[in-house]
Design a protein around this motif. Structure first.
Motif, PDB file in Angstrom:
ATOM      1  N   VAL A 273       0.815  -1.154   0.089  1.00 30.31           N
ATOM      2  CA  VAL A 273       0.018  -0.146   0.028  1.00 30.31           C
ATOM      3  C   VAL A 273       0.672   1.148   0.082  1.00 30.31           C
ATOM      4  CG1 VAL A 273      -1.691   1.339   1.181  1.00 30.31           C
ATOM      5  CG2 VAL A 273      -2.058  -1.190   1.097  1.00 30.31           C
ATOM      6  N   ALA A 274       1.897   1.161   0.426  1.00 32.35           N
ATOM      7  CA  ALA A 274       2.943   2.214   0.838  1.00 32.35           C
ATOM      8  C   ALA A 274       3.362   2.954  -0.560  1.00 32.35           C
ATOM      9  CB  ALA A 274       4.095   2.345   1.812  1.00 32.35           C
ATOM     10  N   LEU A 275       3.956   1.680  -1.259  1.00 31.39           N
ATOM     11  CA  LEU A 275       4.468   1.887  -2.608  1.00 31.39           C
ATOM     12  C   LEU A 275       3.501   2.267  -3.503  1.00 31.39           C
ATOM     13  CD1 LEU A 275       6.815   0.672  -1.293  1.00 31.39           C
ATOM     14  CD2 LEU A 275       6.944  -1.053  -3.223  1.00 31.39           C
ATOM     15  N   LEU A 276       2.332   2.047  -3.369  1.00 32.78           N
ATOM     16  CA  LEU A 276       1.184   2.291  -4.572  1.00 32.78           C
ATOM     17  C   LEU A 276       0.765   3.598  -4.197  1.00 32.78           C
ATOM     18  CD1 LEU A 276      -1.789  -0.327  -4.500  1.00 32.78           C
ATOM     19  CD2 LEU A 276      -0.583   0.553  -6.354  1.00 32.78           C
ATOM     20  N   TYR A 277       0.843   3.995  -2.978  1.00 31.86           N
ATOM     21  CA  TYR A 277       0.455   5.623  -2.618  1.00 31.86           C
ATOM     22  C   TYR A 277       1.573   6.465  -2.909  1.00 31.86           C
ATOM     23  CZ  TYR A 277      -0.689   9.733  -0.232  1.00 31.86           C
ATOM     24  OH  TYR A 277      -0.942  11.084   0.232  1.00 31.86           O
ATOM     25  N   ALA A 278       2.780   6.073  -2.878  1.00 31.35           N
ATOM     26  CA  ALA A 278       4.014   7.171  -2.945  1.00 31.35           C
ATOM     27  C   ALA A 278       4.411   7.223  -4.267  1.00 31.35           C
ATOM     28  CB  ALA A 278       4.985   6.462  -2.129  1.00 31.35           C
ATOM     29  N   LYS A 279       4.139   6.270  -4.983  1.00 31.41           N
ATOM     30  CA  LYS A 279       4.477   6.374  -6.554  1.00 31.41           C
ATOM     31  C   LYS A 279       3.718   6.671  -7.660  1.00 31.41           C
ATOM     32  CE  LYS A 279       7.631   2.234  -6.668  1.00 31.41           C
ATOM     33  NZ  LYS A 279       7.939   1.001  -6.959  1.00 31.41           N
ATOM     34  N   GLY A 280       2.676   7.248  -7.286  1.00 27.29           N
ATOM     35  CA  GLY A 280       1.885   8.152  -8.345  1.00 27.29           C
ATOM     36  C   GLY A 280       1.167   9.364  -7.835  1.00 27.29           C
ATOM     37  N   ASN A 281       0.126   9.799  -8.515  1.00 27.30           N
ATOM     38  CA  ASN A 281      -0.708  10.726  -8.003  1.00 27.30           C
ATOM     39  C   ASN A 281      -1.850  10.136  -7.098  1.00 27.30           C
ATOM     40  OD1 ASN A 281       0.542  12.769  -9.534  1.00 27.30           O
ATOM     41  ND2 ASN A 281      -1.182  13.266 -10.844  1.00 27.30           N
ATOM     42  N   SER A 282      -1.695  10.467  -5.834  1.00 26.23           N
ATOM     43  CA  SER A 282      -2.564   9.687  -5.061  1.00 26.23           C
ATOM     44  C   SER A 282      -3.348  10.576  -3.968  1.00 26.23           C
ATOM     45  CB  SER A 282      -1.794   8.743  -4.098  1.00 26.23           C
ATOM     46  OG  SER A 282      -1.220   7.879  -5.097  1.00 26.23           O
ATOM     47  N   ALA A 283      -4.583  10.149  -3.800  1.00 23.24           N
ATOM     48  CA  ALA A 283      -5.456  10.841  -2.973  1.00 23.24           C
ATOM     49  C   ALA A 283      -5.670  10.202  -1.668  1.00 23.24           C
ATOM     50  CB  ALA A 283      -6.692  11.157  -3.516  1.00 23.24           C
ATOM     51  N   LEU A 284      -6.106  10.979  -0.609  1.00 23.94           N
ATOM     52  CA  LEU A 284      -6.504  10.347   0.660  1.00 23.94           C
ATOM     53  C   LEU A 284      -7.853  10.729   0.892  1.00 23.94           C
ATOM     54  CD1 LEU A 284      -3.280  11.842   2.725  1.00 23.94           C
ATOM     55  CD2 LEU A 284      -3.743   9.429   2.004  1.00 23.94           C
ATOM     56  N   ASN A 312       1.694  15.064  -2.412  1.00 20.19           N
ATOM     57  CA  ASN A 312       0.277  14.769  -3.017  1.00 20.19           C
ATOM     58  C   ASN A 312      -0.640  15.747  -2.670  1.00 20.19           C
ATOM     59  OD1 ASN A 312       0.119  12.511  -4.960  1.00 20.19           O
ATOM     60  ND2 ASN A 312       0.897  11.306  -3.257  1.00 20.19           N
ATOM     61  N   LEU A 313      -0.409  17.077  -3.032  1.00 22.28           N
ATOM     62  CA  LEU A 313      -1.156  18.132  -2.583  1.00 22.28           C
ATOM     63  C   LEU A 313      -1.033  19.194  -3.769  1.00 22.28           C
ATOM     64  CD1 LEU A 313      -0.939  19.530   1.102  1.00 22.28           C
ATOM     65  CD2 LEU A 313      -3.091  18.538  -0.244  1.00 22.28           C
ATOM     66  N   GLY A 314      -2.463  19.693  -4.041  1.00 15.65           N
ATOM     67  CA  GLY A 314      -2.314  20.751  -5.131  1.00 15.65           C
ATOM     68  C   GLY A 314      -2.165  20.352  -6.503  1.00 15.65           C
ATOM     69  N   LYS A 315      -2.633  19.215  -6.573  1.00  7.68           N
ATOM     70  CA  LYS A 315      -2.360  18.712  -8.353  1.00  7.68           C
ATOM     71  C   LYS A 315      -3.544  17.680  -8.369  1.00  7.68           C
ATOM     72  CE  LYS A 315       0.754  14.901  -7.052  1.00  7.68           C
ATOM     73  NZ  LYS A 315       2.234  14.568  -7.322  1.00  7.68           N
ATOM     74  N   PRO A 316      -4.112  17.279  -9.697  1.00  4.55           N
ATOM     75  CA  PRO A 316      -5.084  16.381  -9.919  1.00  4.55           C
ATOM     76  C   PRO A 316      -4.859  15.145  -9.339  1.00  4.55           C
ATOM     77  CG  PRO A 316      -4.352  17.456 -12.053  1.00  4.55           C
ATOM     78  CD  PRO A 316      -3.241  17.945 -10.836  1.00  4.55           C
ATOM     79  N   GLY A 317      -6.199  14.428  -8.798  1.00  2.00           N
ATOM     80  CA  GLY A 317      -5.778  13.244  -8.424  1.00  2.00           C
ATOM     81  C   GLY A 317      -5.345  12.860  -7.157  1.00  2.00           C
ATOM     82  N   SER A 318      -5.192  13.839  -6.131  1.00  2.00           N
ATOM     83  CA  SER A 318      -4.136  13.907  -5.170  1.00  2.00           C
ATOM     84  C   SER A 318      -5.040  14.494  -3.903  1.00  2.00           C
ATOM     85  CB  SER A 318      -2.981  14.699  -5.147  1.00  2.00           C
ATOM     86  OG  SER A 318      -3.157  16.022  -5.269  1.00  2.00           O
ATOM     87  N   GLY A 319      -4.490  15.100  -2.861  1.00  2.00           N
ATOM     88  CA  GLY A 319      -5.036  15.755  -1.886  1.00  2.00           C
ATOM     89  C   GLY A 319      -5.592  14.986  -0.467  1.00  2.00           C
ATOM     90  N   ILE A 320      -6.188  15.697   0.429  1.00  2.00           N
ATOM     91  CA  ILE A 320      -7.016  15.150   1.437  1.00  2.00           C
ATOM     92  C   ILE A 320      -8.257  15.560   1.424  1.00  2.00           C
ATOM     93  CG2 ILE A 320      -6.661  15.446   3.980  1.00  2.00           C
ATOM     94  CD1 ILE A 320      -4.113  16.813   3.664  1.00  2.00           C
TER      95      ILE A 320
END
Ligand code: SF4
Length: 668
Positions: A273-284, A312-320
């Motif tokens: 999960v950590a690798l999936l989240y860190a390797k792309g544009n990821s959202a929480l 992962n903030l301030g770009k498409p497909g990311s954020g909190i």
């Protein structure tokens, strides 16, 4: 027949609806061109016409006489309310409190908080965000400066990976979840992190079934792996954040083995999960499963660290992206229905008191107000009169046996609602309120989208909250509420709330606009922080926190929601088809635990916590692990809040509903 575009009044997704009306009743259809719902509605939205047309709607004010609620004229009821509010205000110091409504419009909520501060002279005003996402608001304000969903439903489809912490949007926001699932259709991965194998877990690519209350530690574990693998965004951390060193040091006290043991999640799965989240544009995404804890704000701070760590903030497909519950909980907070903030999240400071005194041409109270639970705890020593608008605390408050006792001890309780709720039944005065279909105004959904709702029907016997507040202000000799229309109030909101300054009714059309909408963003803002941060995002050092549990209560109790019902069931339990879908509550229990206790499917048991007890029917389920049981919170007959604690999260003052342990007694 007329067709009128509006917005579903249930959840924060804010789906577009079309009301087909003959002037007497309404049938609801989906709005195909709506940017969020794209022609979809869930069963609650599709049946909202049954709520609008319900014969159970209140049509006459009620005043308690000789111990009974009895019909009264509007003149009698409102004069009595004005007289009693004036008496309490003049006799005692700061003894009144107001519960604003996350179901009312922005314009009404703006008036409600202005009425509270200018007419009643108190900052004791709060709303049901306190019972759900206030920890998210406090945490996001602390860590990045804005307490709202950073991205949009439309934009979440662009994510490579979405981590969903403590939320079941497949049930709570089904149409919003359709947008989230578009990420999966594009090849992105959805990861669900929850105590219970809920509907969202079943539709996700990966499910981490964590031990109760361990999301904070899991977030620390994911951060630790990201750092160990060198997957952090060094540039984002160096250029745009502060506090990284202290945060990285705070992770050193954990080993992955230790984290796996605490959370119940194997190291290999955490790494995936950590690798999936860190390797792309990821959202929480986060929900109340993480917020409603005695350490809810800290948990959200720990989760938000992941976005800062990976940029992962301030770009498409990311954020909190907190999924806010009620249709207008975002707007209610934006409008300042909070004890410590004026409209636009202006803190109650000397400078802002002066600014709003000048703006409203009135003297304002200077001390911070009480939150909902603090108001209840202050009855009857400090708080003597409470005005509750469109909320049902007799089911929604924690430690309900104690809350019931407090509300019953009030010198004066006014409830303004569409139905005779459990709270209205104990009021001194009940004021029948119009529903959303009887108003033209605005709501703000969870992705900051301000949308128009439009009037399809004339109120029958009831009055809009807008009209009621105006009349009460006049009766209390305040001349500052002479607004003719909600649009006039919206013009004032544009001056009071900077995020709304560029929005007009005309510009809203049928798609709405997302705040901030101002001179530098005249078309609104789909993604926050694209142009930078007003406050430097700050990492939060993590510390281990655990649920408090007393001996003798071996089961962790999950309180979840159903697809058919909403919150305290005020609307949904008036709808026959929704009642047919789910008529009664039950206790979901793992088969192994049920066999050990000698319990059978359908058997009634007594569920007991430190605070109270309820009776529930047993339902075998593999949704919960051994040691955990689960129930729903919509049913007054088995009100789960008789079991919950009113212990508060220190930062947000939200009750730790999710810190609930019980034992189960077989009824012989
Ligand atoms: Fe209404 Fe929410 Fe269902 Fe949309 S998802 S129809 S807003 S309840």
């Amino acid at each position: 027949m007329k067709l009128i575009k509006s917005v579903c009044p249930y959840c924060g997704t804010g789906c577009g609806i079309i009301m087909e009306t003959n002037g007497k009743s309404v049938r609801v259809l989906p709005q195909k061109d709506h940017p969020v719902s794209k022609g979809e509605l869930c069963i609650k939205g599709l049946t909202i016409g049954d709520v609008i047309n319900s014969p159970m709607r209140l049509k006459t004010p009620l005043v308690r006489k000789d111990g009974k609620l009895q019909p009264a004229s509007w003149e009698e009821a409102l004069s009595f309310v004005a007289k009693e509010f004036s008496r309490i205000k003049e006799t005692y110091e700061d003894a009144l409190g107001v519960f604003a409504s996350t179901k009312c419009t922005n314009e009404e909520n703006y008036l409600i908080q202005k009425f509270s501060r200018v007419v009643l002279g108190t900052n004791n005003i709060d709303n049901s965000a306190r019972l759900c996402h206030a920890p998210t608001m406090s945490a996001l304000q602390e860590e990045i400066g804005k307490s709202a969903m950073s991205n949009s439903f439309e934009d979440l489809a662009q994510a490579d990976c979405i981590l969903i912490f403590g939320s079941n949007p497949a049930v709570t926001q089904p149409v919003g979840f359709s947008r989230i699932q578009e990420c999966k259709k594009r090849g992105g991965k959805i990861v669900c992190i929850d105590v219970q194998k809920n509907e969202t877990a079943r539709l996700s690519d990966i499910f981490l079934q964590i031990n109760p209350g361990t999301d904070l530690v899991l977030a620390a574990g994911l951060a630790k792996i990201i750092l160990e693998q060198g997957l952090e965004s060094k540039e984002f951390i160096a250029k745009r954040t502060k506090g990284f060193g202290e945060f990285a040091d705070s992770l050193k006290k954990y080993s992955l083995e230790n984290i796996a043991e605490i959370t119940g999640v194997p190291i290999a799965l955490m790494k995936e999960v950590a690798l999936l989240y860190a390797k792309g544009n990821s959202a929480l995404i986060n929900g109340m499963g993480v917020a409603q804890k005695p350490f809810g704000a800290e948990t959200i701070l720990a989760i938000a660290n992941l976005a800062l760590l990976t940029g992962n903030l301030g770009k498409p497909g990311s954020g909190i992206n907190p999924l806010r519950g009620c249709n207008n909980v975002q707007g209610c907070c934006d409008m300042g229905c909070l004890p410590d903030f004026y409209p636009g999240y202006a803190a109650i400071t000397e400078e802002n008191i002066k600014r709003f005194e000048d703006f409203w041409d009135a003297e304002l109270p200077v001390q911070r107000g009480l939150t909902e639970v603090e108001m209840i705890d202050a009855i009857p020593e400090k708080i003597l009169g409470v005005y509750i608008i469109g909320e049902n605390p007799m089911l929604s408050l924690p430690n309900l046996n104690s809350a019931e006792n407090s509300l019953g001890n009030l010198e004066f309780l006014v409830v303004q609602d569409m139905f005779l709720t459990e709270t209205a039944q104990i009021a001194h005065v009940v004021l029948p309120a119009a529903c959303f279909a009887e108003k033209t105004s605005t709501f703000t959904n969870t992705e900051r989208r301000v949308q128009m709702i439009r009037k399809a029907l004339q109120p029958k016997g009831c009055k809009s909250d807008f009209d009621i507040i105006k009349i009460l202000a006049e009766k209390m000799d305040c001349k500052k509420f002479n607004y003719r229309t909600p649009q006039q109030v919206f013009s004032e909101i544009r001056k009071a709330v900077p995020q709304y300054s560029g929005i007009t009714y005309k510009k809203l059309g049928s798609s709405g606009m997302q705040w901030p909408c101002n001179k530098s963003a005249p078309k609104g803002t789909k993604i926050l922080y694209e142009k930078g941060f007003e406050k430097i995002p700050t990492f939060y050092p993590v510390s281990h926190r655990e649920f408090r549990r007393s001996t003798g209560y071996p089961f962790y109790m999950v309180c979840a929601r159903s697809l058919a019902h909403y919150n305290t069931g005020t609307f949904t339990r008036k709808v026959e088809s929704l009642n047919r879908a789910e008529l009664e509550n039950a206790l979901e229990i793992n088969k192994e635990d049920a066999e050990r206790l000698g319990l059978k499917e359908g058997e009634i048991v007594r569920v007991v916590s430190e605070y109270g007890e309820i009776m529930l029917e047993i339902r075998m389920s593999d949704n919960v692990k051994s040691g955990t049981v689960s129930t729903k919170n919509h049913f007054f007959e088995s009100a789960v809040n008789r079991l919950t604690s009113s212990e508060l999260d220190p930062l947000s003052k939200t009750p730790g509903y999710k810190n609930c342990f019980v034992h189960i007694e077989k009824i012989i």
